[in-house]
Design an enzyme around this catalytic site. Sequence first.
Site, short mmCIF file in Angstrom:
data_model
loop_
_atom_site.label_atom_id
_atom_site.label_comp_id
_atom_site.label_asym_id
_atom_site.label_seq_id
_atom_site.Cartn_x
_atom_site.Cartn_y
_atom_site.Cartn_z
N ASP A 59 -2.80 2.51 -6.16
CA ASP A 59 -1.78 2.60 -5.11
C ASP A 59 -1.69 1.37 -4.20
O ASP A 59 -0.98 1.42 -3.19
CB ASP A 59 -2.01 3.84 -4.26
CG ASP A 59 -3.36 3.84 -3.55
OD1 ASP A 59 -4.23 3.07 -3.95
OD2 ASP A 59 -3.52 4.62 -2.60
N GLU A 60 -2.37 0.28 -4.52
CA GLU A 60 -2.24 -0.90 -3.67
C GLU A 60 -2.50 -2.17 -4.47
O GLU A 60 -3.22 -2.17 -5.46
CB GLU A 60 -3.17 -0.83 -2.46
CG GLU A 60 -4.64 -0.77 -2.78
CD GLU A 60 -5.51 -0.80 -1.52
OE1 GLU A 60 -5.21 -1.58 -0.59
OE2 GLU A 60 -6.49 -0.04 -1.49
N ASP A 74 0.86 -1.18 0.00
CA ASP A 74 0.00 0.00 0.00
C ASP A 74 0.90 1.24 0.00
O ASP A 74 1.68 1.45 0.94
CB ASP A 74 -0.89 -0.02 1.25
CG ASP A 74 -2.01 1.01 1.17
OD1 ASP A 74 -2.17 1.65 0.12
OD2 ASP A 74 -2.74 1.18 2.18
#
EC number: 2.7.7.7
Length: 360
Positions: A108-109, A14
């Site tokens: 983003d993860e 993350d």
Amino acid sequence: METDWRQRKIIHIDMDAFYASVEQMDFPELKGKPIAVGGSEVRGVVSAASYEARKYGVRSAMSGVQAKRLCPDLIFVPPRFDRYTEISKRIRAIFKAYTDLVEPLSLDEAYLDVTVNKKGNPSATLIAQEIRQRIFDEIGLTASAGISNTKFVAKVASDYNKPNGQKTVPPDEVEAFLEVLDIKKFYGIGKVTAEKMYHHGIFTGADLKARSREYLEEHFGKSGGFYYNIVRGIHYSEVKPNRVSKSVAAEHTFEENLTSELFMEERLAHIAETLERRLKKYSISGKTVTLKIKYSDFTTQTRSKTLPYYISDKGLLLETAKELLYQERLKESVRLLGISLSNLNTEVKKTVVVQLKFAF
């Protein structure tokens, strides 16, 4: 695979305050300052906040007006999604150097299954450290990671030492880890469900574990069985590299609230055009059109219609959205409109992987 899932090695990566961190990286004058990506002090909604802004209580999905009230020195920055996508692709390329079993959740993860990996490294913990270091060295951003044998625990663990940290929860420590955790930190248990659990005297994982499956299903419906399993570290879900979105959407927040449906039709035409471009890019079509309406009092309403055929054309999207717009009277003036398409024609191909047992 029920006999092998306990031996998986899953990493959840993350990025730390991704959008805001990209802005601070690209514009050094913003480093160390409280910034909000998206919104403004008079309109709009915050998409992301830097850690400096979060100290004041600024969060994503918060109105810009409220964010500015909490943090008077807050700097609003317009989002640059093309830039975020570009960097996300570079990060994903790093992931692929270790495993092809990468399941992105957003820009983003992502989950990575490194049980069998391209580096031949038996330690998921060391792989996570190496990936985080590479992201920092090659891109300039920090990331946090959670490592365990299930996606659920890896996701929970990635928040444990944020920012720029990681947490490994080996299989034999999973239940002890979850027992002491505040129930609101369980991934998938939102604010409303957490409040309901508090009402039932469930404040920690240990409290949840003390309830029978029957009790949880009686009070929390179908989710009760899920809660019963996860607190015991039981989660069969595999990392799915071919995971596809269940819906595709486009929306817009207006500079001034709209009260006329005619003006809304005009805005919907632009939104339908944007949505069509996204659908065509990935050759996606769908049957269910949903109109999202956010009113001036920040309440949100959705109206949906399922067609007997697949569509992706902006004309048909707009026609259906207009029909939904006039389905019933509007409650207030409107600050946001969105169109999403679900019930898609995409198929998820299952990947069968032989899982081997290694030490964490």
